[in-house]
Motif scaffolding. Structure first.
Motif, PDB file in Angstrom:
ATOM      1  N   VAL A 148      42.280  54.078 -14.184  1.00 51.61           N
ATOM      2  CA  VAL A 148      43.102  53.744 -12.849  1.00 51.61           C
ATOM      3  C   VAL A 148      41.992  54.029 -11.692  1.00 51.61           C
ATOM      4  O   VAL A 148      42.085  54.800 -11.090  1.00 51.61           O
ATOM      5  N   PRO A 149      41.334  52.990 -11.715  1.00 53.23           N
ATOM      6  CA  PRO A 149      40.362  53.058 -10.506  1.00 53.23           C
ATOM      7  C   PRO A 149      41.031  52.826  -9.307  1.00 53.23           C
ATOM      8  O   PRO A 149      42.255  52.329  -9.045  1.00 53.23           O
ATOM      9  N   SER A 154      34.340  52.118  -6.374  1.00 47.69           N
ATOM     10  CA  SER A 154      33.061  52.401  -5.863  1.00 47.69           C
ATOM     11  C   SER A 154      33.332  54.139  -5.197  1.00 47.69           C
ATOM     12  O   SER A 154      32.164  54.630  -5.377  1.00 47.69           O
ATOM     13  N   GLN A 155      34.309  54.229  -4.545  1.00 47.55           N
ATOM     14  CA  GLN A 155      34.624  55.549  -4.270  1.00 47.55           C
ATOM     15  C   GLN A 155      34.836  56.556  -5.675  1.00 47.55           C
ATOM     16  O   GLN A 155      34.515  57.662  -5.542  1.00 47.55           O
ATOM     17  N   ASP A 156      35.368  56.084  -6.567  1.00 48.88           N
ATOM     18  CA  ASP A 156      35.558  56.785  -7.669  1.00 48.88           C
ATOM     19  C   ASP A 156      34.074  57.243  -8.560  1.00 48.88           C
ATOM     20  O   ASP A 156      33.881  58.395  -8.744  1.00 48.88           O
ATOM     21  N   LEU A 157      33.338  56.155  -8.490  1.00 51.46           N
ATOM     22  CA  LEU A 157      31.770  56.381  -8.944  1.00 51.46           C
ATOM     23  C   LEU A 157      31.353  57.708  -8.030  1.00 51.46           C
ATOM     24  O   LEU A 157      30.404  58.591  -8.680  1.00 51.46           O
ATOM     25  N   ALA A 158      31.314  57.463  -6.683  1.00 52.76           N
ATOM     26  CA  ALA A 158      30.783  58.435  -6.018  1.00 52.76           C
ATOM     27  C   ALA A 158      31.274  60.030  -6.076  1.00 52.76           C
ATOM     28  O   ALA A 158      30.714  61.120  -6.121  1.00 52.76           O
ATOM     29  N   GLY A 162      29.183  63.004  -7.353  1.00 53.00           N
ATOM     30  CA  GLY A 162      29.178  64.054  -6.735  1.00 53.00           C
ATOM     31  C   GLY A 162      29.679  65.266  -7.274  1.00 53.00           C
ATOM     32  O   GLY A 162      29.294  66.529  -7.184  1.00 53.00           O
ATOM     33  N   GLY A 163      30.906  65.159  -7.986  1.00 51.01           N
ATOM     34  CA  GLY A 163      31.427  66.528  -8.586  1.00 51.01           C
ATOM     35  C   GLY A 163      30.380  66.905  -9.766  1.00 51.01           C
ATOM     36  O   GLY A 163      30.428  68.223  -9.892  1.00 51.01           O
ATOM     37  N   THR A 164      29.662  65.921 -10.405  1.00 51.62           N
ATOM     38  CA  THR A 164      28.898  66.210 -11.480  1.00 51.62           C
ATOM     39  C   THR A 164      27.783  67.194 -11.060  1.00 51.62           C
ATOM     40  O   THR A 164      27.304  68.395 -11.341  1.00 51.62           O
TER      41      THR A 164
END
Length: 194
Positions: A148-149, A154-158, A162-164
């Motif tokens: 569910v992107p 692109s915000q999901d990848l960031a 970032g969380g990782t």
């Protein structure tokens, strides 16, 4: 993922009835982190529940955080929390299953992440530990599928990268608190295949 290791979107079946779900978004990224402690100490950050809880938890209030760890091949980990942003509450859930564990060298697992009961993404993570001249190096490789992107993803990848990074900084604080040398290199594969 295409042959070049790029982010791709899965094709949807146009013959299905009703509203089609958004196409899945696939991709991967890799992060390296250097430590000045032996790889056995870094591995302990994954294997020892008391150490793991110091650096791994879902965003949200401490009073609503839940965490369970069964660190063995076939075992898994689960976490839940409630994240509040203004008037909005998000119920977060994480579930993993360990596929391969080589003590002091490798952890391989799959996990799924949910927001408000909806599975948002699934990832396969390989954590590899190696000796380094001044300690050890962790290499984190994550292959993800966003189910569910948000928008073009692109915000999901960031968000995921970032969380990782934040989690790995927490790992460093837990197992190597005074001598963290930082993230050395980050690579990401991103492309679109419509």
């Amino acid at each position: 993922m295409d042959a070049a290791g790029q982010v791709t979107r899965a094709e949807t079946d146009s013959s299905s009835t009703g509203d089609a779900p958004p196409p899945a978004l696939h991709g991967s990224f890799s992060l390296d982190l250097d430590f000045t402690v032996a790889r056995a100490e870094v591995f302990r950050g994954f294997a020892d529940p008391s150490v793991r809880r110091r650096w791994f938890r879902l965003p949200g209030r401490s009073s609503t955080a839940e965490h369970e760890l069964d660190f063995r091949v076939g075992g898994g980990e689960s976490a839940r929390n409630v994240f509040v942003n203004g008037d909005t509450e998000e119920h977060l859930a994480y579930r993993s299953r360990f596929l391969d564990i080589v003590p002091d060298f490798r952890v391989l697992y799959v996990y799924e992440a949910e927001v408000d009961g909806s599975r948002r993404w699934v990832s396969l993570v390989t954590v590899e530990l190696a000796d380094d001249p001044v300690g050890s190096r962790l290499t984190w490789t994550e292959q993800f599928t966003w189910l569910v992107p948000t928008g073009d993803g692109s915000q999901d990848l960031a968000h995921l990268r970032g969380g990782t990074r934040l989690q790995l900084n927490g790992l460093s604080a837990a197992v190597n608190p005074d001598r963290h040398r930082g993230l050395r290199r980050a690579t990401t594969s991103v492309s679109r295949d419509h």
